[in-house]
Design an enzyme around this catalytic site. Structure first.
Site, PDB file in Angstrom:
ATOM      1  N   ASP A   1       0.817  -1.208   0.000  1.00  0.00           N
ATOM      2  CA  ASP A   1       0.000   0.000   0.000  1.00  0.00           C
ATOM      3  C   ASP A   1       0.854   1.263   0.000  1.00  0.00           C
ATOM      4  OD1 ASP A   1      -2.279  -1.490  -0.046  1.00  0.00           O
ATOM      5  OD2 ASP A   1      -2.810  -1.182   2.057  1.00  0.00           O
ATOM      6  N   GLY A   2       1.995   1.227   0.681  1.00  0.00           N
ATOM      7  CA  GLY A   2       2.859   2.397   0.709  1.00  0.00           C
ATOM      8  C   GLY A   2       3.348   2.782  -0.675  1.00  0.00           C
TER       9      GLY A   2
ATOM     10  N   MET B   1      -8.684   2.408  11.047  1.00  0.00           N
ATOM     11  CA  MET B   1      -9.206   1.154  11.577  1.00  0.00           C
ATOM     12  C   MET B   1      -8.407   0.714  12.808  1.00  0.00           C
ATOM     13  SD  MET B   1      -9.610  -2.536   9.651  1.00  0.00           S
ATOM     14  CE  MET B   1      -7.832  -2.765   9.535  1.00  0.00           C
TER      15      MET B   1
END
Length: 271
Positions: free
Chosen positions: A64-65, A177
């Site tokens: 994701d980075g 989250m």
């Protein structure tokens, strides 16, 4: 199609996979280019800086980075397809072994979905757009900050906490989250506020419509920072007011026919 490949450069296996994928895609008749750091590490010439990436598709091999970095640095948004070479990978829809079959099944194009981003500014200065979140934190551990939240000019909340997360629905499965926020369908357009370790139990997460005018005032003399998508850090002046708006340019992602909540169920139970 003109396809630009981006790979995480700290992993030799990811770089080798990217070079192999490039050969496969060239064999399918696609025009292939590379981001300049990727090109340098796999021995290809003529790499393209992130700021100048253009074409029909950008394929990111990483976690994701890597996707967040690519989206943040592109001056003009191009559809992105993430191939997971990280851990959880909520922004990477394909596993490495699935990519070749996906391209073989979509020789002429693909569907694209938009992901809302948020724009953060203060005193006329733009901090840029966030796909996941902006996080306001003190630069010293164990020091609390005070925030006042205004919605359409009306005081909506005062928070004393270690920090505050300002998240998009896409970012609801990331830092938000972990801090106790809800998982939100990325097709919903709203802004999520999550206090980090709030002092008062009554300080709860808020979801605010993007049609509202949202302002967050840092009511403290303590030095603080704003971190955008875990990539860029800005020092905040004391008693800064940050304005949060829906960005005029959403991120673009290739739709791979993997339902969002199926992905959530799979990834959160297979960590």
């Amino acid at each position: 199609m003109k396809i630009v490949l981006v790979s995480r450069i700290d992993n030799g296996d990811a770089l080798r996979y990217t070079a192999e994928l490039a050969r496969d895609l060239e064999g399918m008749g696609h025009d292939i280019a590379f981001e300049e750091g990727t090109a340098r590490h796999i021995g290809r010439k003529g790499g393209i800086p992130f700021e100048d990436l253009a074409g029909d598709l950008v394929v990111v091999v990483g976690g994701d980075g890597s996707v967040l970095l690519t989206v943040r640095l592109m001056k003009q948004q191009v559809p992105v397809l993430g191939i997971n070479w990280g851990e959880v990978g909520f922004l990477t829809d394909l596993e490495p072994e699935e990519a070749r079959a996906f391209f073989a099944a979509h020789p002429d194009g693909f569907c694209v979905e938009q992901r809302m981003r948020i724009s953060l500014t203060a005193d006329g200065k733009s901090f840029g757009d966030a796909l996941n979140e902006g996080v306001i934190v003190t630069d010293r551990p164990a020091k609390m900050l005070r925030f006042a939240v205004y919605v359409d000019g009306t005081p909506a909340e005062r928070v004393r906490a270690d920090g505050l997360i300002v998240s998009t629905p896409t970012g609801s499965t990331a830092y938000a989250m972990s801090a106790g926020g809800p998982i939100i369908d990325p097709q919903i357009e709203g802004i999520l506020l999550i206090p980090l370790a709030p002092y008062m139990l009554s300080s709860r997460p808020h979801v605010i419509s993007t049609w509202r005018n949202l302002e967050i005032t840092l009511e403290t003399e303590k030095p603080a920072h704003l971190v955008i998508d875990g990539q860029s850090t800005f020092e905040l002046e004391r008693e800064t007011t940050i304005t949060v708006r829906r960005s005029g340019e959403p991120a673009l992602f290739v739709a791979t026919d993997k339902p969002f909540f199926e992905k959530v169920n799979h990834k959160l139970r297979n960590l």
